[in-house]
Design an enzyme around this catalytic site. Structure first.
Site, PDB file in Angstrom:
ATOM      1  CE  LYS A 289      -1.771   2.915   2.702  1.00 43.06           C
ATOM      2  NZ  LYS A 289      -1.782   4.110   1.795  1.00 43.06           N
TER       3      LYS A 289
ATOM      4  N   GLY B 209      -5.008   3.251  -1.788  1.00 43.92           N
ATOM      5  CA  GLY B 209      -6.021   3.627  -0.814  1.00 43.92           C
ATOM      6  C   GLY B 209      -5.434   4.486   0.275  1.00 43.92           C
TER       7      GLY B 209
ATOM      8  N   GLY C  48      -4.864   5.392   4.423  1.00 48.87           N
ATOM      9  CA  GLY C  48      -4.700   4.671   5.678  1.00 48.87           C
ATOM     10  C   GLY C  48      -5.985   4.528   6.461  1.00 48.87           C
ATOM     11  N   PRO C  49      -6.741   5.623   6.649  1.00 54.81           N
ATOM     12  CG  PRO C  49      -7.320   7.802   7.278  1.00 54.81           C
ATOM     13  CD  PRO C  49      -6.389   7.041   6.381  1.00 54.81           C
TER      14      PRO C  49
ATOM     15  N   GLY D 128      -6.250   0.842   5.988  1.00 57.40           N
ATOM     16  CA  GLY D 128      -5.094   0.464   6.794  1.00 57.40           C
ATOM     17  C   GLY D 128      -5.384  -0.680   7.748  1.00 57.40           C
TER      18      GLY D 128
ATOM     19  CD  GLU E 271      12.493   4.944   8.833  1.00 54.02           C
ATOM     20  OE1 GLU E 271      12.335   5.930   9.595  1.00 54.02           O
ATOM     21  OE2 GLU E 271      12.459   5.012   7.607  1.00 54.02           O
TER      22      GLU E 271
ATOM     23  CB  CYS F  98      12.458   9.738   9.161  1.00 52.27           C
ATOM     24  SG  CYS F  98      13.266   8.482   8.151  1.00 52.27           S
TER      25      CYS F  98
ATOM     26  CD  GLU G 189       9.765  13.312  11.925  1.00 53.82           C
ATOM     27  OE1 GLU G 189      10.731  12.820  11.306  1.00 53.82           O
ATOM     28  OE2 GLU G 189       8.748  12.657  12.217  1.00 53.82           O
TER      29      GLU G 189
END
Length: 478
Positions: free
Chosen positions: A173, A204, A206-207, A210, A248, A282, A382
């Site tokens: 995904k 798609g 995540g909500p 997922g 990660e 990140c 972040e």
């Protein structure tokens, strides 16, 4: 739906969702125009992909290592033949400037795949253990791979490569924000001729899907890269069926600059590294900790570098930075810059608002804050944009204390003319990777973090481990 709509790839076929008619548009962040329209999947499509992966698993797991490597080598050849297409896709969907896309973003694809093959050939897949037992490494099963938009090909290759070589089947995904690179990668896999069901891709959000992916009973393992907040939800969703979860996640990496370093070179390198990829990495060194005796000089150097930084069109060659990926990301960065100002930090370069000279595109001013202490929001949260905070320290002990005072632990950086001190400090940094005096990381090294930066490791040999189970067969040796 139009043929221009991006389709998913399930059981060896390009398909539209079975029941959903929902569409998501991806936006070119430099032009604010639509660059892709994606047909998003629903739960029934996830189920179809999971069952296709399960049906293909036994057959693909039975392939010899040489057979699997041969298919991945075909994938590499296709990727390299269509390399320029991938470069264009990355610059279009997430705004990475051409040189960065060509030399780093797209290059991660063949780079990771080749290193995975090297690691697989060097790995001891079976060996005698104890007096009469056999230790065997076997593919874990059906894997869900969830990838982000910021280094899209890096994460695709770092997950898909080891999964394919290990003998797993999978459902990818990709981020709906940057779907073009994933679409191309899926085309490469299709052309390489992997058996149907080995690789599946569902578009798609995540909500929407997922949880359907991460809780599916046919799935054995989840490999997720994204925010810490989302990673927590993935782990909770996978827990009921006791899946392996490799993550990660976020970072707020410290870059310790000692007075005995080459100050101009160290600060310039740190600022440019922080701003690379528009700050959307990140492991970016977003907290520059500077020894107090040279702090003011370092702030001046950093401000000068930031003010000289050029922004430009991602499609053009040259040493410039691009936009951040979306309006949502732009607005978040602006909010955090304003919070920094409100909390008393001093803006020495950049600040709030769209970068000068741009009437469209999500171009953030490269920003440097001085007068920061580690309890400020901008020192803990972040930002994921071209924003650097500079914090003074009095001695080595305080530098280490400040560096480790974060919920994250992905990366850390040390700059010093005394290599023994740099080595000593690096051992005390609570981070998955530490770089001394600008040293880079190659594909053979493990990548991942401590604390809320995740668990598990990717890249090279270590990238294979998460996709493998260990079996012991007692009495095998007679």
């Amino acid at each position: 739906m139009s043929e221009a709509v991006l389709k998913s790839y399930i059981d060896g076929k390009w398909v539209l969702p079975a029941t959903s008619t929902d569409l998501v548009t991806a936006i070119n962040p430099a032009t604010e125009e639509i660059c892709a329209t994606v047909a998003v999947c629903g739960h029934d499509d996830v189920d179809r992909a999971a069952r296709a992966a399960r049906a293909a698993f036994d057959g693909y797991a039975a392939f010899t290592l040489d057979q699997r490597i041969a298919l991945v080598e075909k994938l590499i050849a296709i990727f390299e033949r269509r390399y320029d297409e991938m470069v264009t896709a990355i610059s279009t969907e997430m705004g990475a400037p051409y040189d960065l896309s060509y030399n780093a973003q797209a290059e991660c694809g063949p780079g990771h795949l080749k290193e995975t093959i090297i690691a697989a050939r060097e790995m001891e897949w079976e060996r005698k253990i104890g007096s009469n037992a056999r230790l065997v490494r076997e593919p874990i099963g059906v894997c869900v791979l969830i990838t982000p938009w910021n280094w899209p090909v890096n994460q695709l290759a770092a997950k898909i490569g080891p999964a394919l070589v290990a003998g797993c089947t999978m459902i990818l995904k990709p981020s709906e924000v940057a779907p073009l690179s994933a679409q191309l990668f899926a085309e490469f896999i299709d052309e390489a001729g992997f058996p149907a069901g080995v690789f599946n891709m569902v578009h798609g959000t995540g909500p929407a899907i997922g949880d359907a992916l991460t809780s599916h009973p046919e799935v054995d393992m989840i490999s997720f890269t994204g925010s810490t907040r989302a990673g927590i939800q993935v782990a909770k969703s996978a827990a009921d069926t006791v899946k392996r979860v490799s993550q990660e996640l976020g970072g707020k990496s410290a870059n310790i600059v000692f007075a005995d370093s080459d100050l101009t070179a160290a600060v310039k390198r740190g600022v440019l590294h922080c701003f690379e990829n528009a700050g959307q990495s990140c492991n970016a060194p977003t907290r520059m900790l500077v020894e107090a005796s040279v702090y003011d000089d370092a702030v001046g150097i950093a401000a000068e570098v930031a003010r000289a930084a050029k922004l430009g069109d991602p499609m053009e060659k040259g040493r410039h930075f691009g936009p951040v990926v979306s309006k949502l990301q732009f607005d978040k960065i602006q909010r955090l810059i304003q919070i920094g100002i409100d909390e008393g930090a001093q803006v020495v370069a950049g600040g709030v608002g769209r970068a000068e000279g741009f009437d469209r595109g999500y171009y953030v001013k490269p920003t440097v804050f001085a007068g920061v202490h580690n309890k400020m929001t901008i020192a803990q949260e972040e930002v994921f944009g071209p924003v650097l905070v500079m914090i003074p320290f009095k001695d080595e002990a305080e530098a280490i204390e400040i560096a480790n005072d974060t919920p994250y632990g992905l990366a850390a950086y040390v700059q010093s003319g005394d290599l023994e001190r740099a080595r000593r400090v690096s051992r005390r940094m609570r981070a998955g990777g530490v770089s001394i005096n600008g040293a880079g990381q190659d594909y053979a090294s493990p990548f991942g973090g401590y604390k809320q930066s995740g668990n598990g490791r990717e890249w090279g040999e270590w990238g294979l481990h998460d996709f493998l189970e260990i079996k012991v067969i007692n009495g095998f040796e007679g």
